[in-house]
Design an enzyme around this catalytic site. Structure first.
Site, short mmCIF file in Angstrom:
data_model
loop_
_atom_site.label_atom_id
_atom_site.label_comp_id
_atom_site.label_asym_id
_atom_site.label_seq_id
_atom_site.Cartn_x
_atom_site.Cartn_y
_atom_site.Cartn_z
N LYS A 12 -17.85 7.00 3.57
CA LYS A 12 -17.17 7.92 2.65
C LYS A 12 -15.67 7.72 2.78
CE LYS A 12 -18.75 11.46 0.32
NZ LYS A 12 -19.77 11.21 -0.71
N THR A 57 -23.36 9.18 2.79
CA THR A 57 -21.92 9.39 2.88
C THR A 57 -21.59 10.87 2.76
OG1 THR A 57 -21.50 9.05 0.51
CG2 THR A 57 -21.50 7.09 1.92
N ARG A 175 24.27 -7.91 -0.34
CA ARG A 175 23.37 -7.35 -1.35
C ARG A 175 22.70 -6.10 -0.81
NH1 ARG A 175 17.66 -10.87 -1.19
NH2 ARG A 175 17.35 -10.63 1.05
N GLN A 218 12.64 -11.91 5.54
CA GLN A 218 11.81 -12.49 6.60
C GLN A 218 12.45 -12.26 7.98
OE1 GLN A 218 12.23 -13.89 3.63
NE2 GLN A 218 10.52 -15.21 3.06
N HIS A 246 13.85 -5.09 -5.54
CA HIS A 246 15.14 -5.62 -5.97
C HIS A 246 16.03 -4.58 -6.66
CE1 HIS A 246 13.26 -9.43 -5.10
NE2 HIS A 246 12.32 -9.20 -6.00
#
Lengths: 281, 281, 281, 281
Positions: A12, A57, A175, A218, A246
């Site tokens: 469930k 369930t 940025r 990264q 972005h």
């Protein structure tokens, strides 16, 4: 040619449960969504429609609500451990019980610096999460979070990447870096203070994100994973998903106005999707 | 039989814009979604395809980004006022300009009690909102919020209601009251400190919700609206939408366990939907 | 200074109900979401917490399920009319009952050209909708649809619009026109074949969208509304919401490749938002 | 203690692309969402912030749009194969390229039995999907679908399951079976007619769901997987996710009315979650 059942599971999902824990001087309010998944000896259920080994369930759902009364008293990890063990030990046909719990955060309201006794605000997208998996040979706890929005307005660059015939992106030394972070880490043991450890890792994640001089998503991802491992011997490995949400500088120059890295288009799609696991050697 | 154009409007919705405001010792980060709607002399655009009076929605979008550089420096109300006035005064064919702005909250990260200079967390579902409407005869500002999750674990009852043949709900003197609140209030003037007023009303809303001894969602809704009007002469009226996000006691008794108002099913649908406007006489 | 209750309403939203109607040779499957809203003499509920005139939303929900057995047998309009009348006539404190019903479409599966007796596929975003409003003085039915995705790959232009200093959009004689259409029309009477009328209007909407030589979304919107009114004397007015779901030509030219109106960026936000009501004079 | 990078990948997700393909007598309209994920020699990007082997996700996005002009002319599988091969062969640092494509279905409008040349309706939640994975040692295509709503009003039972102290679910020989199906199957080869094969499998899935006398979701899931494997030698294995979207009989009896399996509460959460892979021996 023969055909047979491969990997399978059932359970469930989204058992939405809330609980009031009444302390002497205030109420605690908890809201979780529990998902149960069972693996085991279910071949004949699939091939013959034989339900004799199927725990419905609906029953799983009831079990979660009933056991929450006595056993959901501290962290979602402790409740997950209880549930996984319950389903495994009470169902000999089950070889693996997997409990996933998401917790929705509610904060006590504060007035004039004082937390109020029984009123709360909620609504953060950030959710704490745990996955407890138990088999005959042991139990494993992974914890983490999802939908944590992180953003920094500087100390993020992206330069010196490959240029080919389809490259138009401009290099930038400054940025916005924004992500909707998902993190899960695997614990080496179940005998630990899950609350304190979680808070420590959570702070470590935010602190590293904030202070890192990022050369790429990264690199930030790796730095976060590395820091969590350095600071926490009880963590075996850390997996991070850090989509790049972005914020694209709007081209004000076409209208004769300079954009000194001020005005951005906040986009949803497409998005960079950066994932990685940081492990011990 | 004749056919003609009735009420109509057009504009650009969901202009997602973010801005970095660089202060001496820290960065401020703002993210908004702006929607523009224009009404005016657009009959021939509809009936003849004559676009000579149509300011394209793409141009509206660019205008928002360009004007944000100089004019989005404080509250969304001030930015909305500038935009509404800009579109109305620069387009004689426009009789009404409506600007709606939603602001996504970002908080500066805090480490050891100190706000960090340029890193943020986001992710609250609560969004601040304003609607500015300007015509030849004046300008009107409404402000408010949406998706604010509120919950209290006691001081909420629901009793003495009508019982008919389809009633099974049990009366209760002590239930969870939870809502996803939307509130909009109309200001009597544009000459006020929108930030301070907003914060005062926000606190008033939370404080009333928390301290009210609720006999129904309706009564709590009215109490909130009344308190906002009592405390703020600059507010003309308050509209509130307070869906009842039910937390239903789980029937533990069927399993021989007592549920002392502890364990609940947190539900999404169906939900009670309670709306009301509180006005001055 | 006095404060009082203004406009208000309450009810149960999202009563999700499904029904099997067993015909001689096949099953019919219907799934609806019903929302009830009541207005009336509810001042003391708000000001005093007096619930003596409150029909609980839980009871409203039960009422919908019970009455569905006998009275949800044909269109959502007929069911809505029954429900509105029921709530109004059984509750003297109610001055207006508003029933909104959304229907999720399920289609019988077809194999080798034959509709199968009892298996269905669903999943269209398009939903049929009705709003029935009853007061002491009469009853009004509006019907329509929402989330209908429409797109044409030609016969759509956008030219000769205003150019100002923020205009960069290029005029085009051939663009994609796409929208997620919401339409609601008001009927002059309740004594009509709601199913046949709906199907006729639905076809008219699609046919006009497809065949119209569009000079703007506004013109297409008006053409659709006008055609529905021309073809259906029982329709008093038509309101349309036609967001412009932009498909923007991708700039292949920057890579030395020509884009002959072939490759587009499909965007979600921002979007043009065009609304209008077409009425009889 | 050493720390290092484990499994990792990055790429651009949700590259939303639409295309008009102009045939002699009609237009074809296609809309897809492409996601690229690359694995390879990216350790120093993570550990040192060295981006010299990073193909920016922005470039990946541009590549998808440019290559769509010449190479997205038939199935998403063929386009995926081209993209995977392109990224792998043009980037020596990449060891695995994974392309996932979701296709949004648009249908040509039909009037009086004739498909219209250039107008379309969309809006099905069902999406066709493929995942193409290429490495130095080969390429693998998996195809399938997601969000396919399936429902049957009879020929579904659930009985003879385990009963324990938390069981209250009643056995039933006749219930609604509804699911939002996700299916993915792995092909043994890339040299096949992807369109015809997909359509054949799609029909097989629906036909089996409709005609199966279901004793459980598990049994229906297995029957579907088995049938697909029996009918298609080019399919190596089938994975199915079939959440049980419960339609729960509403308790009319408490109001003195009989519910002959007619009136149901359509629920979203919680839901049974049944998953399984059917393989060849």
């Amino acid at each position: 040619m023969n055909i047979k059942l491969g990997i399978n599971a059932y359970g469930k999902n989204a058992v939405n449960l809330s609980k009031i824990i009444r302390h002497a001087d205030h109420h605690e309010f908890r809201q979780v969504s529990v998902s149960v998944a069972l693996e085991g000896d279910f071949d004949t259920a699939h091939t013959l429609g034989d339900n004799s080994k199927i725990l419905p369930t609906d029953t799983q759902k009831n079990t979660v609500y009933v056991l929450a009364k006595e056993h959901f008293t501290s962290t979602i990890e402790e409740f997950g451990l209880y549930l996984a063990n319950y389903f495994l030990t009470n169902n000999p046909q089950v070889s693996k019980a997997r409990i996933e719990i998401l917790e929705h955060a509610w904060q006590r309201m504060t007035f004039d610096g004082n937390a109020y006794t029984h009123a709360f605000t909620g609504g953060s997208t950030e959710k704490r999460r745990t996955i407890v998996t138990q088999t005959a040979t042991g139990v494993q706890v992974s914890s983490g979070l999802q939908d944590l929005l992180l953003l920094k307005t500087t100390d993020s660059a992206f330069e010196n990447y490959i240029k080919d015939q389809y490259t138009v992106l401009k290099e930038t030394a400054d940025r916005i870096l924004a992500t909707k972070c998902e993190a899960m880490w695997e614990y080496t043991t179940t005998g630990l203070d899950f609350e304190a450890t979680y808070q420590k890792i959570h702070t470590s994640l935010l602190h590293t994100f904030a202070h890192h001089k990022s050369l790429s998503v990264q690199q930030t991802l790796y730095a976060i994973g590395e820091q969590i491992l350095l600071d926490n011997a009880v963590v075996k490995e850390v997996s991070l998903i850090m989509p790049n949400k972005h914020h694209i500088p709007f081209n004000l120059e076409q209208f004769g106005v300079e954009n000194k890295n001020e005005i951005f288009i906040a986009t949803d799609e497409p998005f960079g999707y950066i994932t990685g696991t940081v492990v011990r050697d």
